[in-house]
Design a protein around this motif. Structure first.
Motif, PDB file in Angstrom:
ATOM      1  N   VAL A  62      33.891  42.776  50.827  1.00 44.98           N
ATOM      2  CA  VAL A  62      33.551  43.975  50.058  1.00 44.98           C
ATOM      3  C   VAL A  62      34.050  43.817  48.618  1.00 44.98           C
ATOM      4  N   LEU A  63      35.263  43.282  48.461  1.00 45.44           N
ATOM      5  CA  LEU A  63      35.806  43.060  47.125  1.00 45.44           C
ATOM      6  C   LEU A  63      34.971  42.042  46.366  1.00 45.44           C
ATOM      7  N   ALA A  64      34.517  40.988  47.069  1.00 46.34           N
ATOM      8  CA  ALA A  64      33.671  39.979  46.434  1.00 46.34           C
ATOM      9  C   ALA A  64      32.363  40.592  45.949  1.00 46.34           C
ATOM     10  N   ASP A  65      31.798  41.495  46.755  1.00 48.92           N
ATOM     11  CA  ASP A  65      30.562  42.182  46.345  1.00 48.92           C
ATOM     12  C   ASP A  65      30.794  43.020  45.093  1.00 48.92           C
ATOM     13  N   THR A  66      31.959  43.661  45.014  1.00 52.78           N
ATOM     14  CA  THR A  66      32.284  44.476  43.841  1.00 52.78           C
ATOM     15  C   THR A  66      32.368  43.613  42.587  1.00 52.78           C
ATOM     16  N   ILE A  67      33.038  42.481  42.706  1.00 56.08           N
ATOM     17  CA  ILE A  67      33.169  41.585  41.561  1.00 56.08           C
ATOM     18  C   ILE A  67      31.806  41.053  41.138  1.00 56.08           C
ATOM     19  N   GLN A  68      30.979  40.648  42.122  1.00 56.37           N
ATOM     20  CA  GLN A  68      29.663  40.101  41.791  1.00 56.37           C
ATOM     21  C   GLN A  68      28.788  41.157  41.135  1.00 56.37           C
ATOM     22  N   ARG A  69      28.901  42.395  41.595  1.00 57.12           N
ATOM     23  CA  ARG A  69      28.124  43.479  40.984  1.00 57.12           C
ATOM     24  C   ARG A  69      28.527  43.660  39.531  1.00 57.12           C
ATOM     25  N   ASP A  70      29.841  43.620  39.248  1.00 59.48           N
ATOM     26  CA  ASP A  70      30.317  43.759  37.872  1.00 59.48           C
ATOM     27  C   ASP A  70      29.846  42.596  37.002  1.00 59.48           C
ATOM     28  N   ILE A  71      29.829  41.391  37.561  1.00 57.00           N
ATOM     29  CA  ILE A  71      29.333  40.225  36.809  1.00 57.00           C
ATOM     30  C   ILE A  71      27.864  40.413  36.470  1.00 57.00           C
ATOM     31  N   ASP A  72      27.077  40.835  37.443  1.00 56.45           N
ATOM     32  CA  ASP A  72      25.634  40.997  37.234  1.00 56.45           C
ATOM     33  C   ASP A  72      25.315  42.064  36.204  1.00 56.45           C
ATOM     34  N   TYR A  73      26.166  43.096  36.118  1.00 47.37           N
ATOM     35  CA  TYR A  73      25.907  44.192  35.189  1.00 47.37           C
ATOM     36  C   TYR A  73      26.714  44.085  33.896  1.00 47.37           C
ATOM     37  N   GLY A  74      27.356  42.949  33.683  1.00 43.03           N
ATOM     38  CA  GLY A  74      28.114  42.755  32.450  1.00 43.03           C
ATOM     39  C   GLY A  74      29.358  43.605  32.352  1.00 43.03           C
ATOM     40  N   GLU A  75      29.936  44.011  33.508  1.00 47.09           N
ATOM     41  CA  GLU A  75      31.107  44.881  33.509  1.00 47.09           C
ATOM     42  C   GLU A  75      32.327  44.190  34.113  1.00 47.09           C
ATOM     43  N   PHE A  76      32.305  42.864  34.171  1.00 45.19           N
ATOM     44  CA  PHE A  76      33.391  42.116  34.788  1.00 45.19           C
ATOM     45  C   PHE A  76      34.693  42.276  34.003  1.00 45.19           C
ATOM     46  N   ASP A  77      35.779  42.538  34.703  1.00 47.17           N
ATOM     47  CA  ASP A  77      37.106  42.692  34.097  1.00 47.17           C
ATOM     48  C   ASP A  77      37.821  41.348  34.192  1.00 47.17           C
ATOM     49  N   ALA A  78      37.821  40.600  33.079  1.00 46.28           N
ATOM     50  CA  ALA A  78      38.400  39.250  33.079  1.00 46.28           C
ATOM     51  C   ALA A  78      39.907  39.265  33.294  1.00 46.28           C
ATOM     52  N   SER A  79      40.555  40.426  33.113  1.00 46.55           N
ATOM     53  CA  SER A  79      41.994  40.497  33.379  1.00 46.55           C
ATOM     54  C   SER A  79      42.290  40.524  34.875  1.00 46.55           C
ATOM     55  N   LEU A  80      41.257  40.824  35.681  1.00 46.26           N
ATOM     56  CA  LEU A  80      41.329  40.900  37.150  1.00 46.26           C
ATOM     57  C   LEU A  80      42.116  42.104  37.655  1.00 46.26           C
ATOM     58  N   ALA A  81      42.691  42.883  36.760  1.00 41.33           N
ATOM     59  CA  ALA A  81      43.514  44.017  37.202  1.00 41.33           C
ATOM     60  C   ALA A  81      42.700  45.007  38.032  1.00 41.33           C
ATOM     61  N   LYS A  82      41.423  45.134  37.702  1.00 41.82           N
ATOM     62  CA  LYS A  82      40.544  46.075  38.409  1.00 41.82           C
ATOM     63  C   LYS A  82      40.384  45.706  39.877  1.00 41.82           C
ATOM     64  N   TYR A  83      40.571  44.412  40.197  1.00 43.23           N
ATOM     65  CA  TYR A  83      40.269  43.925  41.548  1.00 43.23           C
ATOM     66  C   TYR A  83      41.520  43.643  42.375  1.00 43.23           C
ATOM     67  N   LYS A  84      42.690  43.897  41.798  1.00 42.95           N
ATOM     68  CA  LYS A  84      43.908  43.624  42.537  1.00 42.95           C
ATOM     69  C   LYS A  84      44.300  44.827  43.388  1.00 42.95           C
ATOM     70  N   PRO A  85      44.830  44.584  44.589  1.00 42.40           N
ATOM     71  CA  PRO A  85      45.282  45.699  45.432  1.00 42.40           C
ATOM     72  C   PRO A  85      46.362  46.497  44.735  1.00 42.40           C
ATOM     73  N   ALA A  86      46.485  47.755  45.104  1.00 44.96           N
ATOM     74  CA  ALA A  86      47.475  48.629  44.477  1.00 44.96           C
ATOM     75  C   ALA A  86      48.879  48.053  44.605  1.00 44.96           C
ATOM     76  N   ALA A  87      49.153  47.419  45.757  1.00 45.09           N
ATOM     77  CA  ALA A  87      50.487  46.857  45.967  1.00 45.09           C
ATOM     78  C   ALA A  87      50.772  45.755  44.966  1.00 45.09           C
ATOM     79  N   SER A  88      49.712  44.968  44.645  1.00 43.06           N
ATOM     80  CA  SER A  88      49.889  43.878  43.687  1.00 43.06           C
ATOM     81  C   SER A  88      50.170  44.414  42.308  1.00 43.06           C
ATOM     82  N   LEU A  89      49.461  45.485  41.931  1.00 43.40           N
ATOM     83  CA  LEU A  89      49.676  46.076  40.616  1.00 43.40           C
ATOM     84  C   LEU A  89      51.070  46.680  40.513  1.00 43.40           C
ATOM     85  N   THR A  90      51.523  47.281  41.625  1.00 42.06           N
ATOM     86  CA  THR A  90      52.855  47.863  41.620  1.00 42.06           C
ATOM     87  C   THR A  90      53.908  46.786  41.402  1.00 42.06           C
ATOM     88  N   THR A  91      53.666  45.624  42.041  1.00 42.02           N
ATOM     89  CA  THR A  91      54.614  44.524  41.874  1.00 42.02           C
ATOM     90  C   THR A  91      54.653  44.055  40.435  1.00 42.02           C
TER      91      THR A  91
END
Length: 409
Positions: A62-91
């Motif tokens: 599901v996460l891969a589909d989200t990233i691919q959708r953002d790439i296709d629509y020119g909305e990809f977040d190159a920082s990857l923060a948008k795709y990291k789990p909340a726990a990872s961001l908290t860390t």
């Protein structure tokens, strides 16, 4: 849906799963625009935080589909923060109680960005500051006493431009901390200035122009395209003025006069994202004579009501054209999530045999200059139009005249 190959590595162009330390990771490549506006392909690794179980693989898919959708629509977040789990961001953003605020770069960066938040745009805070925060989070040490090790790590793991810009922002952070009496000195003083940006192979010198017939085929294909016809006027201006892509994208209606186009600014990458920069590569400004051909192009897209500051060439959303999207979708093409090649217009024309070989959009500039020389226009006049000296024109272009012959003496 996202298989692993036998070596456990993701193939270029596809989002694939691999295991890393018992957890699932997404691996893929995607073009990015560097701080200097150069387009490069970067390898991305996204830690999903999911175990290698059927449920974990389903969630990772599901996460891969989200990233691919953002790439296709020119909305990809190159920082990857948008795709990291909340726990990872908290860390990444959490403050370690045992760390000294005076010496922990991560903590100082959080305080600095909170101070800057009311003073910068939302996009700068959400995108650029987050990008540098992630660079800091990935450091092997965040102790200010290890400033040299931090510099060396950034230089070794980032491009020279990215390392220089990251150190520039870290220096600004520590300057603020020094003035706020949180630290006693700035150990990053002068480090960014010491990084030399290597001169890559310049597209100015990579001269392989299209023929006049190939030029006309490309223009016609863009005009007839259901997906990319809105790029056709931009492609025409690139071919018929010889301007650099960054200069064309920066044009506003105030630059269009009765007889001349005034090129005086370009698109650049700033700390706030894409921005207008005063001045050109080799001069502060230049004027290009408007002939009937160029006038017709401009009149065809000139709106009835416009402000002088309005951009002439806009993205579908009305802002700056993303040149990476233009190159990797409309012009060249890309691979989708199933590793299927989606050809851009120029790639299609090559496969159809209508163009001899693939060339980058910058060759539009070289095509204009070469065709001018073939029409026996003096090199000093051509140089004046495109912002090159006659010496450069003679050195790099005169030898490329396809009809140049030794005269009978």
């Amino acid at each position: 849906m996202y298989p692993q190959n036998s070596q456990g590595k993701a193939s270029k162009g596809a989002i694939q799963l691999k295991k890393s330390n018992g957890r699932l990771q997404l691996v893929f490549s995607h073009p990015i625009i560097t701080e200097t506006g150069e387009i490069r392909t970067k390898r991305f690794y996204v830690s999903t935080g999911y175990d290698d179980t059927p449920l974990g693989r389903q969630r990772a898919s599901v996460l891969a589909d989200t990233i691919q959708r953002d790439i296709d629509y020119g909305e990809f977040d190159a920082s990857l923060a948008k795709y990291k789990p909340a726990a990872s961001l908290t860390t990444v953003t959490s403050i370690t109680p045992s760390a000294s605020p005076k010496h922990d770069l991560g903590e100082l960066w959080e305080k600095y960005t909170e101070f800057k938040k009311p003073q910068v745009s939302q996009s700068t805070y959400a995108v650029d500051y987050r990008k540098y925060r992630n660079h800091i989070a990935n450091l092997p040490t965040r102790n200010l006493e290890d400033a040299i090790a931090i510099r060396d790590y950034l230089v070794a793991n980032l491009t020279p431009n990215a390392a220089k810009r990251t150190l520039t922002n870290i220096h600004a952070c520590c300057d603020w901390a020094l003035k706020s009496k949180l630290i006693e000195s700035n150990p990053f003083q002068g480090m960014a200035q010491e990084i030399q940006i290597p001169k890559s192979e310049s597209e100015e010198n990579d001269i392989n122009p299209f023929t006049k017939e190939e030029r006309d085929v490309i223009i016609a294909a863009f005009e007839e395209s259901k997906l990319y016809s809105y790029y056709a006027p931009l492609v025409k201006i690139l071919f018929f003025t010889g301007c650099r892509p960054s200069e064309a994208i920066a044009l506003q209606w105030k630059h269009i006069g009765e007889k001349f186009i005034t090129f005086e600014q370009a698109i650049t990458i700033s700390s706030k994202g894409l921005a207008l920069k005063n001045g050109l590569k080799t001069q502060s400004q230049r004027r290009f004579p408007i002939n009937n051909q160029v006038k017709e192009i401009l009149n065809s897209i000139k709106p009835e009501n416009f402000a002088p500051e309005d951009l002439i060439f806009k993205s579908k959303k009305g802002g700056f054209i993303d040149f990476g999207d233009f190159l990797y979708h409309a012009w060249k093409g890309y691979k989708n999530r199933h590793s299927r090649q989606i050809d851009g217009i120029v790639t299609q024309l090559v496969k159809q045999g209508l163009i001899s070989e693939y060339r980058k959009p910058y060759q539009c500039r070289h095509t204009f200059i070469t065709l001018c020389l073939e029409a026996d226009i003096d090199a000093k006049d051509v140089g004046k139009w495109v912002g090159n000296s006659p010496e450069i024109i003679y050195k790099h272009y005169a030898g490329n005249k396809r009809d140049l012959q030794v005269p009978d003496l």
